[in-house]
Scaffold this active site. Sequence first.
Site, PDB file in Angstrom:
ATOM      1  N   GLY A 125       0.815  -1.214   0.000  1.00  0.00           N
ATOM      2  CA  GLY A 125       0.000   0.000   0.000  1.00  0.00           C
ATOM      3  C   GLY A 125       0.840   1.251   0.000  1.00  0.00           C
ATOM      4  N   SER A 171       1.558   3.354  -2.512  1.00  0.00           N
ATOM      5  CA  SER A 171       1.319   4.326  -3.579  1.00  0.00           C
ATOM      6  C   SER A 171       1.120   5.737  -3.051  1.00  0.00           C
ATOM      7  CB  SER A 171       0.081   3.919  -4.399  1.00  0.00           C
ATOM      8  OG  SER A 171       0.306   2.707  -5.071  1.00  0.00           O
ATOM      9  N   TYR A 192     -13.888  -2.947   9.519  1.00  0.00           N
ATOM     10  CA  TYR A 192     -12.578  -2.301   9.567  1.00  0.00           C
ATOM     11  C   TYR A 192     -11.966  -2.415  10.961  1.00  0.00           C
ATOM     12  CZ  TYR A 192      -9.016   1.316   8.894  1.00  0.00           C
ATOM     13  OH  TYR A 192      -7.815   2.001   8.800  1.00  0.00           O
ATOM     14  N   LYS A 224      -8.511  -4.460  11.990  1.00  0.00           N
ATOM     15  CA  LYS A 224      -7.365  -3.766  12.561  1.00  0.00           C
ATOM     16  C   LYS A 224      -7.066  -4.255  13.985  1.00  0.00           C
ATOM     17  CE  LYS A 224      -6.235  -1.102   9.105  1.00  0.00           C
ATOM     18  NZ  LYS A 224      -4.928  -1.262   8.428  1.00  0.00           N
TER      19      LYS A 224
END
Length: 257
Positions: free
Chosen positions: A20, A22, A163, A167
Amino acid sequence: MSEPSGPAEQAGGRVALVTGASRGIGRASAIALAQGGRRVAVGYASDADAAGETAAVITAAGGIARPVEIFVEDRESVDDAFTAIERDLGAVEILVNNAGVTGDGLIVRMTDEQWDRVLDINLTGAFHTIRRAVPKMMRARFGRIVNVSSVVAHVGGPGQANYAASKAGLLGLTRSVARELASRSITCNVVAPGPIATAMTEAMGDTWLETVSGLVPLGRPGTPEDCAAAVAFIASDAAAYITGALIPVDGGLGMGF
């Protein structure tokens, strides 16, 4: 005559993979690791151009970086990505699991697809990359694994059951891995960001900024660089005696949890 050296011996510097990478925290972490002399594989799933930009920033500053496509939820993609990194840079010695997605929805309306996708990428994806990286780390008797979680894992978030669960699951994964691999000088830790100012959040305007400033004891949102500094330290030789830890980078928002 000695045999030709591999990529690791030729270039020097430990090899890091940041998934991840980018944009946002991932990009800042890749740049921070490169500034510390690491050769960085810039992992991306959908935005090859942005990953290329991250790598270009690193190489322009004299570092070594390669974009690498990796869909962490797919075991074959993970294996292909690691094989390419091992060929071009050397074995992954530092792994930063930053890839993540959201799929918000109230629990009564959340679909199986929303739940599965978020868990597959955010949690199972970290399992896939760790499992692939660990054998070579064990042989080298060195490794740094950093899993990027969130303050939401500890305080919860309406509409974010998937989510928050993904996490929070990273902490259990991290501490199990830390206990398993400590004898091989491999550490595994969690960095848990709070609200971070990115291009996306800045587009939300002054209301978002005022809300965050009112909730966070330090009175401001964090930056990707705030998180990257923690990632770079935990991945460093100086952090050799830190494992199984949860490091909040949240301006105090999660204090007491």
